[in-house]
Design a protein around this motif. Structure first.
Motif, PDB file in Angstrom:
ATOM      1  N   ALA A  79      53.223  37.716  46.574  1.00 35.54           N
ATOM      2  CA  ALA A  79      54.300  37.015  47.274  1.00 35.54           C
ATOM      3  C   ALA A  79      55.494  37.945  47.491  1.00 35.54           C
ATOM      4  O   ALA A  79      56.149  37.899  48.537  1.00 35.54           O
ATOM      5  CB  ALA A  79      54.722  35.782  46.479  1.00 35.54           C
ATOM      6  N   ALA A  80      55.773  38.807  46.506  1.00 32.76           N
ATOM      7  CA  ALA A  80      56.864  39.778  46.651  1.00 32.76           C
ATOM      8  C   ALA A  80      56.567  40.737  47.800  1.00 32.76           C
ATOM      9  O   ALA A  80      57.460  41.101  48.575  1.00 32.76           O
ATOM     10  CB  ALA A  80      57.056  40.551  45.349  1.00 32.76           C
ATOM     11  N   ALA A  81      55.304  41.139  47.919  1.00 37.94           N
ATOM     12  CA  ALA A  81      54.904  42.026  49.015  1.00 37.94           C
ATOM     13  C   ALA A  81      55.114  41.346  50.364  1.00 37.94           C
ATOM     14  O   ALA A  81      55.584  41.968  51.329  1.00 37.94           O
ATOM     15  CB  ALA A  81      53.443  42.433  48.845  1.00 37.94           C
ATOM     16  N   THR A 101      38.926  38.298  50.536  1.00 34.13           N
ATOM     17  CA  THR A 101      38.970  37.661  49.215  1.00 34.13           C
ATOM     18  C   THR A 101      39.794  38.473  48.214  1.00 34.13           C
ATOM     19  O   THR A 101      40.168  37.963  47.163  1.00 34.13           O
ATOM     20  CB  THR A 101      37.549  37.465  48.655  1.00 34.13           C
ATOM     21  N   SER A 102      40.064  39.727  48.553  1.00 32.97           N
ATOM     22  CA  SER A 102      40.854  40.590  47.662  1.00 32.97           C
ATOM     23  C   SER A 102      42.297  40.707  48.135  1.00 32.97           C
ATOM     24  O   SER A 102      43.020  41.617  47.728  1.00 32.97           O
ATOM     25  CB  SER A 102      40.224  41.988  47.589  1.00 32.97           C
ATOM     26  N   ARG A 103      42.730  39.789  48.988  1.00 34.14           N
ATOM     27  CA  ARG A 103      44.041  39.891  49.625  1.00 34.14           C
ATOM     28  C   ARG A 103      45.181  40.029  48.615  1.00 34.14           C
ATOM     29  O   ARG A 103      46.000  40.948  48.714  1.00 34.14           O
ATOM     30  CB  ARG A 103      44.283  38.665  50.509  1.00 34.14           C
ATOM     31  N   ASP A 104      45.250  39.120  47.650  1.00 32.49           N
ATOM     32  CA  ASP A 104      46.367  39.162  46.710  1.00 32.49           C
ATOM     33  C   ASP A 104      46.339  40.420  45.849  1.00 32.49           C
ATOM     34  O   ASP A 104      47.385  41.015  45.566  1.00 32.49           O
ATOM     35  CB  ASP A 104      46.361  37.916  45.821  1.00 32.49           C
ATOM     36  N   GLY A 105      45.154  40.816  45.425  1.00 35.57           N
ATOM     37  CA  GLY A 105      45.047  42.030  44.627  1.00 35.57           C
ATOM     38  C   GLY A 105      45.491  43.254  45.411  1.00 35.57           C
ATOM     39  O   GLY A 105      46.172  44.141  44.889  1.00 35.57           O
ATOM     40  N   LEU A 106      45.117  43.292  46.681  1.00 39.20           N
ATOM     41  CA  LEU A 106      45.508  44.406  47.539  1.00 39.20           C
ATOM     42  C   LEU A 106      47.021  44.425  47.751  1.00 39.20           C
ATOM     43  O   LEU A 106      47.663  45.476  47.643  1.00 39.20           O
ATOM     44  CB  LEU A 106      44.795  44.303  48.881  1.00 39.20           C
ATOM     45  N   LEU A 107      47.600  43.254  48.035  1.00 40.90           N
ATOM     46  CA  LEU A 107      49.045  43.188  48.248  1.00 40.90           C
ATOM     47  C   LEU A 107      49.811  43.574  46.988  1.00 40.90           C
ATOM     48  O   LEU A 107      50.871  44.210  47.062  1.00 40.90           O
ATOM     49  CB  LEU A 107      49.445  41.783  48.698  1.00 40.90           C
ATOM     50  N   ARG A 108      49.281  43.189  45.837  1.00 46.87           N
ATOM     51  CA  ARG A 108      49.921  43.590  44.579  1.00 46.87           C
ATOM     52  C   ARG A 108      49.986  45.105  44.475  1.00 46.87           C
ATOM     53  O   ARG A 108      51.033  45.677  44.140  1.00 46.87           O
ATOM     54  CB  ARG A 108      49.140  43.021  43.392  1.00 46.87           C
ATOM     55  N   GLU A 109      48.861  45.772  44.742  1.00 39.37           N
ATOM     56  CA  GLU A 109      48.822  47.228  44.636  1.00 39.37           C
ATOM     57  C   GLU A 109      49.724  47.884  45.674  1.00 39.37           C
ATOM     58  O   GLU A 109      50.381  48.896  45.389  1.00 39.37           O
ATOM     59  CB  GLU A 109      47.379  47.721  44.788  1.00 39.37           C
ATOM     60  N   TRP A 111      52.457  46.614  46.922  1.00 35.20           N
ATOM     61  CA  TRP A 111      53.842  46.430  46.467  1.00 35.20           C
ATOM     62  C   TRP A 111      54.183  47.425  45.366  1.00 35.20           C
ATOM     63  O   TRP A 111      55.238  48.079  45.407  1.00 35.20           O
ATOM     64  CB  TRP A 111      54.048  45.005  45.966  1.00 35.20           C
ATOM     65  N   MET A 112      53.307  47.556  44.362  1.00 40.89           N
ATOM     66  CA  MET A 112      53.561  48.468  43.248  1.00 40.89           C
ATOM     67  C   MET A 112      53.718  49.905  43.749  1.00 40.89           C
ATOM     68  O   MET A 112      54.632  50.631  43.336  1.00 40.89           O
ATOM     69  CB  MET A 112      52.411  48.387  42.240  1.00 40.89           C
ATOM     70  N   SER A 117      57.113  54.537  44.926  1.00 39.83           N
ATOM     71  CA  SER A 117      57.411  55.617  45.863  1.00 39.83           C
ATOM     72  C   SER A 117      58.895  55.629  46.227  1.00 39.83           C
ATOM     73  O   SER A 117      59.536  56.690  46.256  1.00 39.83           O
ATOM     74  CB  SER A 117      56.564  55.452  47.127  1.00 39.83           C
ATOM     75  N   ASP A 118      59.452  54.446  46.485  1.00 38.26           N
ATOM     76  CA  ASP A 118      60.870  54.356  46.832  1.00 38.26           C
ATOM     77  C   ASP A 118      61.751  54.826  45.680  1.00 38.26           C
ATOM     78  O   ASP A 118      62.734  55.557  45.887  1.00 38.26           O
ATOM     79  CB  ASP A 118      61.234  52.919  47.205  1.00 38.26           C
TER      80      ASP A 118
END
Length: 296
Positions: A79-81, A101-109, A111-112, A117-118
């Protein structure tokens, strides 16, 4: 408009009820339903169980709690992503399309990776120097930790571990031999740093004298008790006397601490509606650690 909103709420509530009838609803995170099956899927993806072990996992309270924390954390960071618009990146969109099906896991990575990087790009030499000076000013404390699998176990240990002798005895009990205990002491003694730097990690040293024992200090999924192994007061080298390796290590520590702050802020921003009591370990994981950006 009111009728439309009421209908939308009714549809959402009805949908969650339907899910709960076949797949127990555990929590709703920013509109994402966290169910028993989604918890099991996270455990499988993270290599903590096999697909044919679902029935056994449901009977393993600790494993289930671990899966709940992982699933809720994943949803919160996904959600943060989305709030940061990272799901609109063309590369990310293509990856999601290939593995929906891996959408949330991908977005988590995503975001991290983006946050780290920033932070690395922002942490220039001047900021590393500011961090070093704060972390090395005044007395510096090296801590040794004994780690337990639950808060209760760590709390129970503190009833009898009250000084250096009892701490060493507990270490010997846990590690079994003098050689293994000595090895654990070397591995678990954190580099001496100021009380300020320890506070950034969520640990307050109330009685900063050598031999002082404290805890529990919980960083999901484990909890520790600690002892002040030594107190250092000798002056540290000036920043311009440090070599490249030391400066790189300081930059990494600085970024890690700021990353932890950004992480806890993202978890705190998530709108979580628990349908059952939240795991105790969620409180430890989501503990707010705020680092003023102007400090380093």
């Amino acid at each position: 408009m009111r009728a439309f909103l009421a209908a939308a709420v009714l549809v959402t509530a009805t949908s969650y009820t339907a899910i709960a009838e076949t797949d127990p609803l555990i929590a709703v995170v920013d509109g994402r339903a966290i169910t028993q099956s989604s918890v099991e899927s996270v455990l499988i993806e993270n290599g903590m169980m096999e697909d044919d072990e679902r029935d056994e996992a449901r009977q393993d309270g600790r494993l289930r709690q671990t899966g709940i924390v992982q699933a809720v954390e994943r949803a919160a960071l996904a959600a943060a992503a989305e709030r940061d618009g990272l799901d609109k990146n063309p590369v990310t969109m293509e990856q999601i399309k290939e593995a929906p099906t891996s959408r949330d896991g991908l977005l988590r990575e995503v975001w991290m990776t983006k946050v780290e990087s920033d932070l690395r790009s922002q942490t220039d030499t001047a900021r590393v120097k500011a961090f070093y000076e704060k972390a090395s000013t005044g007395p510096r404390y090296a801590l040794r930790f004994l780690t337990y699998t639950t808060r209760q176990a760590a709390t129970e240990a503190l009833k009898t571990v009250t000084d250096r002798a009892s701490f060493d005895a507990e270490a010997a009990r846990m590690f079994g031999s003098k050689q293994e205990t000595a090895t654990s002491q070397i591995q678990d003694v954190m580099e001496a740093t100021s009380a300020w730097a320890w506070r950034l990690q969520g640990l307050s040293i109330d009685t900063p004298t050598a031999g002082a024992v404290g805890g529990p200090f919980c960083e999901w999924p484990l909890c520790s008790i600690w002892i002040v192994e030594k107190v250092e007061t000798a002056p540290t080298p000036a920043f311009d006397q440090l070599d490249e390796k030391q400066i790189a290590s300081l930059r990494g520590m600085s970024v890690f601490l700021k990353m932890r702050s950004a992480y806890s802020t993202a978890l705190a921003a998530a709108k979580i509606e628990w349908k059952e009591p939240a795991p105790e370990s969620w409180t430890d994981l989501a503990r707010r650690i705020s680092i003023p950006t102007n400090e380093f």
